[in-house]
Design an enzyme around this catalytic site. Structure first.
Site, PDB file in Angstrom:
ATOM      1  CG  PHE A 161      -1.845   1.259   1.121  1.00 58.87           C
ATOM      2  CD1 PHE A 161      -2.953   1.263   0.287  1.00 58.87           C
ATOM      3  CD2 PHE A 161      -1.545   2.421   1.825  1.00 58.87           C
ATOM      4  CE1 PHE A 161      -3.755   2.390   0.156  1.00 58.87           C
ATOM      5  CE2 PHE A 161      -2.344   3.558   1.699  1.00 58.87           C
ATOM      6  CZ  PHE A 161      -3.455   3.538   0.870  1.00 58.87           C
ATOM      7  CG  ASP A 246       5.464   4.003   1.928  1.00 54.74           C
ATOM      8  OD1 ASP A 246       5.422   4.727   2.950  1.00 54.74           O
ATOM      9  OD2 ASP A 246       4.501   3.875   1.149  1.00 54.74           O
ATOM     10  CE  LYS A 275      -1.354   7.024   6.650  1.00 54.70           C
ATOM     11  NZ  LYS A 275      -0.972   5.952   5.749  1.00 54.70           N
TER      12      LYS A 275
END
Ligand SMILES: *Cc1c(COP(=O)(O)O)cnc(C)c1O
Length: 418
Positions: A161, A246, A275
Site C-alpha cells: 500500500f 515507505d 502521516k
C-alpha cells in the site's frame, strides 16, 4: 435555507456554532449527499478529540485505536505542537517556493537530523511523497545508472500500500483499488513480500529501485522474517539499485524505533514520510534521501503549491521535536510489548493471532466471525478500530498511551468479543 442565508449564517453566527448545531443524523446525511462515497465510515460522528480519546456528540468516549492511521502519534491536539502552530499563525502560513523562508530551512535541517538522510523534498500527502520518490528514482536511473530512456523498472511487493494516485494503484495488487482505473503507468514489477530470492531474480540492468514498506500495515500488519530488510539492503547495494522504504505509516516511532528499517542494518537511499510528520494537525509529507540521489532534481523537475509551506514546516518541526524529546519511539516499543502480551493473555477462542511491532498491532480474528458486527461491538465498547485486510483489526493508538489505558482497551476488547 437560501444560499445567501447559508453563508450569512456562517459569517455572522460563526462556523463553530453552525457545526455544533449539526446532529449526528444530519452529519451523515450531508456527507453522503454531497460527498463521493469512496469511504465507508463507522456509524459514529466525532466532535471532539483529546489525547488518546475521541468523543461523539452524545459525549460517549472512545479510545482511538485507529490513531488517524498512525498520524496522531502524539495524542490528539498535543499542546506543544498546537502552540507552535498558533505562534506561527501570527507570522506566516503560506508563501510559495518562489521565495526562501526560514521555516523551510529549519524544517529541512530538522528532517535531515531526524531521518539521517542528507536532503529532502517536502510534499503534502503520503502518495505525493511516493510519487516524488518514483520520479527521483527514475531520473537517477537514467542520469546516473545509464538505464536507456523510458526503460527504468521499479520493483514493488505484492500486497503493498503506497497511496491512491493512478500510478500508485497501478502497481497495487488489491483489485478494488485498481478496477476501472486503468490504463496504468508501466515500469513496475511485483514480487512476493519477504522473498529475497525472487527479488534477486527480478533485478536486471534496468532496475532503478526497490520500493517497499518495511512492515506491510494495510495488508494486515505483516512483518517479514528476520534478516529480510538487511538482505534487501545488501542486494540493492550489490546490484546498484536504490532502496526506498515507505515509512509513511511505520515511521515516527510507530513500530518501536524511529523507523522500522532500524531493526536491521537496512538504511535506505530514500525514505517516504508522511502521516505522523504532520503532528496530527495538518498534512505534511516528504521524501528524504542520500545526496547522490536527491541532487538529480533540478529547477522545474518537481513541485507543489503547498509543499514546504511555513505553517506545515513549523508543525513538522514541532512533531519531530516532540517525538525526540518525549522519547515516543521507546515508549512505543515498551508499551507495544505490554499491549501484545495482554491481548495474548485473553486466550480468546475468536482471536487467531496477535502480531505487530511497537504500537502497530494487528488482532487477527477467526474467519468465521462477522467483522462488521465486531466493528460495531468494538464501537459500543468504546473502541475505535477498523479492519485492515484479511480479518485483522488495527490497534495503533497514539504513542502517548500508558499502561492503564492499555488495560482499559484490552478489557473493552474482551467485552466486544463476548
Ligand atoms: C497512508 C499511506 C500512504 C499514503 O499516504 P496519504 O497521505 O494517504 O496519501 C502511503 N504509504 C503507506 C505505507 C501508507 O500507510
Amino acid at each position: 435555507m437560501t444560499n445567501a442565508n447559508f453563508w450569512k449564517n456562517l459569517r455572522i453566527g460563526g462556523i463553530t456554532q453552525a457545526i455544533s448545531e449539526l446532529s449526528e443524523v444530519q452529519t451523515e446525511e450531508l456527507t453522503n449527499r454531497y460527498g463521493t462515497h469512496n469511504y465507508h465510515p463507522l456509524p459514529v460522528s466525532i466532535v471532539r478529540t483529546d489525547g488518546i480519546y475521541v468523543y461523539d456528540s452524545f459525549g460517549k468516549e472512545y479510545v482511538d485505536c485507529i490513531g488517524s492511521y498512525s498520524a496522531v502519534a502524539y495524542g490528539h491536539l498535543a499542546p506543544f505542537i498546537v502552540n507552535s502552530l498558533k505562534e506561527q499563525l501570527s507570522l506566516s502560513a503560506l508563501t510559495s517556493r518562489a521565495v526562501y523562508t526560514p521555516e523551510l530551512a529549519l524544517f529541512l535541517e530538522g528532517l535531515s537530523r531526524f531521518s539521517g538522510m542528507d536532503m529532502a523534498c517536502p510534499m503534502n500527502s503520503g502518495a505525493e511523497a511516493v510519487e516524488t520518490a518514483i520520479k527521483l528514482a527514475r531520473k537517477w536511473g537514467y542520469t546516473r545508472k545509464g538505464i536507456p530512456e523510458d526503460h527504468a523498472e521499479i520493483i514493488v511487493a505484492d500486497g503493498n500500500f503506497h497511496g491512491r494516485t493512478t500510478t500508485i494503484v497501478g502497481f497495487s495488487s488489491e483489485q478494488s483499488y485498481r478496477k476501472n482505473f486503468g490504463p496504468f503507468t508501466p515500469g513496475f514489477v511485483t514480487v512476493p513480500f519477504g522473498d529475497i530470492n525472487v527479488l534477486k531474480s527480478a533485478i536486471n540492468k534496468n532496475t532503478a529501485a526497490v520500493l517497499m514498506e518495511p512492515i506491510q500495515a494495510e495488508a494486515g500488519i505483516l512483518i517479514p522474517a528476520d534478516g529480510f530488510l538487511s538482505a534487501v539492503r545488501s542486494l540493492c547495494t550489490e546490484q546498484n539499485v536504490l532502496l526506498i522504504w515507505d515509512e509513511i505509516q511505520t515511521g515516527f516511532g510507530r513500530t518501536g524505533k524511529t523507523f522500522a528499517w532500524q531493526y536491521e542494518d537496512a538504511e535506505p537511499d530514500m525514505i517516504c514520510l508522511g502521516k505522523a510528520l504532520g503532528g496530527g494537525l495538518i498534512p505534511i509529507a516528504a521524501t528524504a534521501g542520500q545526496r547522490h540521489v536527491m541532487e538529480v532534481f533540478q529547477p522545474g523537475d518537481h513541485g507543489s503549491t503547498f509543499g514546504g509551506n511555513p505553517l506545515a514546516c513549523v508543525v513538522g518541526l514541532a512533531a519531530m521535536a516532540e517525538m525526540e524529546e518525549s522519547e515516543l519511539a521507546e515508549r512505543s516499543r515498551v508499551h507495544g510489548e505490554y499491549f501484545k502480551s495482554k491481548l495474548k493473555e485473553l486466550h480468546h477462542p475468536s482471536i487467531a493471532e496477535v502480531r505487530g511491532r511497537g504500537l502497530l498491532i494487528g488482532l487477527e480474528i477467526s474467519p468465521e466471525l462477522d467483522s462488521t458486527a465486531l466493528t460495531r461491538a468494538f464501537l459500543n465498547a468504546g473502541l475505535l478500530t477498523k479492519e485492515t485486510r484479511h480479518h485483522t483489526f488495527r490497534f495503533a493508538p497514539p504513542l502517548t498511551i500508558n499502561r492503564k489505558s492499555i488495560d482499559v482497551i484490552v478489557e473493552r476488547v474482551r467485552t466486544a468479543l463476548g
